[in-house]
Enzyme design. Structure first.
Site, PDB file in Angstrom:
ATOM      1  N   HIS A  21       0.799  -1.232   0.000  1.00 41.95           N
ATOM      2  CA  HIS A  21       0.000   0.000   0.000  1.00 41.95           C
ATOM      3  C   HIS A  21       0.827   1.275   0.000  1.00 41.95           C
ATOM      4  O   HIS A  21       0.281   2.366  -0.032  1.00 41.95           O
ATOM      5  CB  HIS A  21      -0.932   0.018   1.221  1.00 41.95           C
TER       6      HIS A  21
HETATM    7  C1  UD1 Z   1      -1.206   5.426   6.777  1.00 43.92           C
HETATM    8  C2  UD1 Z   1       0.213   5.739   7.276  1.00 43.92           C
HETATM    9  C3  UD1 Z   1       1.133   4.601   6.902  1.00 43.92           C
HETATM   10  C4  UD1 Z   1       0.613   3.253   7.357  1.00 43.92           C
HETATM   11  C5  UD1 Z   1      -0.811   3.078   6.829  1.00 43.92           C
HETATM   12  C6  UD1 Z   1      -1.422   1.780   7.280  1.00 43.92           C
HETATM   13  C7  UD1 Z   1       0.753   8.141   7.244  1.00 43.92           C
HETATM   14  C8  UD1 Z   1       1.613   9.156   6.609  1.00 43.92           C
HETATM   15  N1  UD1 Z   1       0.738   6.939   6.643  1.00 43.92           N
HETATM   16  O1  UD1 Z   1      -1.146   5.390   5.372  1.00 43.92           O
HETATM   17  O2  UD1 Z   1       2.393   4.818   7.530  1.00 43.92           O
HETATM   18  O3  UD1 Z   1       1.435   2.231   6.877  1.00 43.92           O
HETATM   19  O4  UD1 Z   1      -1.613   4.181   7.301  1.00 43.92           O
HETATM   20  O5  UD1 Z   1      -2.704   1.626   6.815  1.00 43.92           O
HETATM   21  O6  UD1 Z   1       0.154   8.431   8.243  1.00 43.92           O
HETATM   22  N2  UD1 Z   1      -8.740   5.273   3.432  1.00 43.92           N
HETATM   23  C9  UD1 Z   1      -9.974   4.691   3.489  1.00 43.92           C
HETATM   24  N3  UD1 Z   1     -10.451   4.332   4.706  1.00 43.92           N
HETATM   25  C10 UD1 Z   1      -9.772   4.532   5.862  1.00 43.92           C
HETATM   26  C11 UD1 Z   1      -8.525   5.140   5.785  1.00 43.92           C
HETATM   27  C12 UD1 Z   1      -8.004   5.502   4.574  1.00 43.92           C
HETATM   28  O7  UD1 Z   1     -10.632   4.488   2.475  1.00 43.92           O
HETATM   29  O8  UD1 Z   1     -10.276   4.174   6.944  1.00 43.92           O
HETATM   30  C13 UD1 Z   1      -8.173   5.615   2.113  1.00 43.92           C
HETATM   31  C14 UD1 Z   1      -8.516   7.012   1.635  1.00 43.92           C
HETATM   32  O9  UD1 Z   1      -8.637   6.963   0.261  1.00 43.92           O
HETATM   33  C15 UD1 Z   1      -7.268   7.792   2.011  1.00 43.92           C
HETATM   34  C16 UD1 Z   1      -6.182   6.763   1.775  1.00 43.92           C
HETATM   35  O10 UD1 Z   1      -6.767   5.533   2.180  1.00 43.92           O
HETATM   36  O11 UD1 Z   1      -7.109   8.929   1.235  1.00 43.92           O
HETATM   37  C17 UD1 Z   1      -4.909   7.004   2.543  1.00 43.92           C
HETATM   38  O12 UD1 Z   1      -5.148   7.081   3.938  1.00 43.92           O
HETATM   39  P1  UD1 Z   1      -4.083   7.842   4.886  1.00 43.92           P
HETATM   40  O13 UD1 Z   1      -4.518   7.780   6.293  1.00 43.92           O
HETATM   41  O14 UD1 Z   1      -3.815   9.197   4.320  1.00 43.92           O
HETATM   42  O15 UD1 Z   1      -2.756   7.042   4.701  1.00 43.92           O
HETATM   43  P2  UD1 Z   1      -2.460   5.491   4.512  1.00 43.92           P
HETATM   44  O16 UD1 Z   1      -2.046   5.249   3.120  1.00 43.92           O
HETATM   45  O17 UD1 Z   1      -3.557   4.657   5.077  1.00 43.92           O
END
Ligand code: UD1
Length: 370
Positions: free
Chosen positions: A212
């Site tokens: 991811h």
């Molecule tokens: C975050 C962490 C990463 C960790 C990962 C585990 C940061 C910088 N990154 O990345 O270190 O490895 O979590 O999962 O904090 N989304 C959903 N549902 C959710 C959460 C996210 O659909 O409950 C989707 C959304 O499209 C969102 C994208 O995932 O824009 C990214 O979510 P985000 O929290 O920004 O970062 P992760 O890639 O999950």
């Protein structure tokens, strides 16, 4: 001791990898409840049931006292929202200490707010460095460690990194790995998970994939390379892939979702709860991942781990454990998989203090020093 003299500890969690780190801390703090008042803040960085609540259920984490509901956004916007929402909470509750864990945006955002309000900040899982500043987590780790008053370190490289960065030794505590505390504490529930039956899998007949990271999934070129790699692995073994929501979005944006879905022995499933996921890993031949925590969990479980990155902030998983870096290079991945399937695997050992008692050490230290 009267209620008033209790130390107020505010503990912050926001994203999936935080939850398995706060679970043992909440339990350990509970043993010191005579001296400590605990306030749990969930920033809402992750909000889907399978990315958040399922871990609270699985790991018996109490309901958060405060929920900031920040949700998804760009890095700047998300971190800003976390800070704006966290500041009034700090002002209202006036904790003595803020505990942040790991390296997500919630970690750095809340550490910065607490620090500017002259509140003590402690960082659990301090000192890890990939030395790759293109990773958002590396920036989060460096800034949080810079701000922290106490730094709890999970592996020996963390001690060396912090020393080189000039952090006074009096602030650093080598306490072990709280994620492994969670794994050990839940081993009986993990053993009872029915996930293999549910997915119709035999132990050792499949490998697990989790990818991811932005470097692997954000560009169509990188994702196409991953498709080619999974396609060639798929001729050798069934692959089970719990797909992170951001990866699913990216597969769609790059027009590759259908191609992945059409691979005959690739089982794409929703993100899983903790016990099901660890059970899946524990019974697999190997894991192909770009996660941080899974490198540690596979080392503890002695399952071969191929990390699809060029670096790791957790070098003990390579030096001592079962991990190896394979980048996105198809040749080295295929070679490593062939070795594993022939049974030529590195069993590894378990790094020091990954013994299930890290959170207890942290709670005891915090109670004495703050
Ligand atoms: C975050 C962490 C990463 C960790 C990962 C585990 C940061 C910088 N990154 O990345 O270190 O490895 O979590 O999962 O904090 N989304 C959903 N549902 C959710 C959460 C996210 O659909 O409950 C989707 C959304 O499209 C969102 C994208 O995932 O824009 C990214 O979510 P985000 O929290 O920004 O970062 P992760 O890639 O999950």
């Amino acid at each position: 001791m009267t209620h008033k003299s209790k130390k107020k500890i505010m503990i912050v969690a926001g994203a999936r990898p935080n939850f398995m780190k706060i679970a043992p801390l909440m339990m350990a703090f509970d043993c010191f409840k005579k001296d400590l008042e605990i306030i749990l803040v969930h920033t809402g960085q992750h909000y889907d049931f399978q990315m958040s609540q399922v871990f609270f259920q699985d790991l018996g984490i109490p309901e958060p006292d405060i929920f900031l509901e920040v949700g998804s956004a760009s890095h700047a916007e998300q971190t800003a929202k976390i800070m704006t929402a966290f500041e009034p909470v700090m002002v209202k509750h006036k904790p003595d200490v803020v505990v942040v864990v790991g390296d997500v945006n919630s970690t750095v955002g809340c550490a910065l707010v607490a620090s500017k309000l002259n509140c003590r900040v402690v960082h659990v899982e301090a000192g890890l460095r990939s030395f790759d500043r293109t990773m958002p987590e590396e920036i989060n780790r460096m800034v949080t460690d810079c701000l922290a008053d106490f730094l709890y370190v999970s592996e020996e490289s963390g001690l060396q990194n912090l020393k080189k960065e000039g952090i006074p030794p009096s602030k650093i505590v080598f306490c072990g790995n709280v994620m492994i505390d969670t794994l050990i504490a839940n081993r009986h529930v993990i053993a009872r998970s029915a996930i293999l039956q549910k997915l119709n899998l035999e132990p050792q007949s499949y490998a697990v994939v989790t990818l991811h990271r932005p470097s692997n999934v954000d560009s169509p070129e990188a994702m196409d390379e991953i498709y080619t790699i999974l396609k060639s692995l798929n001729t050798k073994i069934t692959l089970v892939y719990p797909v992170h929501p951001r990866t699913k979005v990216m597969m769609g944006n790059h027009g590759l979702l259908k191609k992945f879905e059409d691979l005959p022995k690739l089982l794409m499933v929703e993100p899983m709860g903790y016990c099901n996921f660890i059970c899946l890993v524990k019974n697999s031949r190997f894991v192909l991942t770009d996660s941080g925590g899974i490198q540690e969990e596979t080392t503890f479980l002695r399952i071969p781990c191929l990390t699809m990155r060029d670096n790791t902030e957790r070098p003990s998983t390579i030096r001592i454990g079962t991990n190896q870096l394979v980048g996105r290079d198809q040749k080295s991945i295929l070679k490593a998989v062939e070795q594993i399937l022939k049974g030529k695997i590195k069993r590894g050992r378990i790094p020091p203090l990954w013994d299930g008692r890290a959170a207890q050490r942290i709670a005891r230290h915090l109670t004495h020093v703050t």
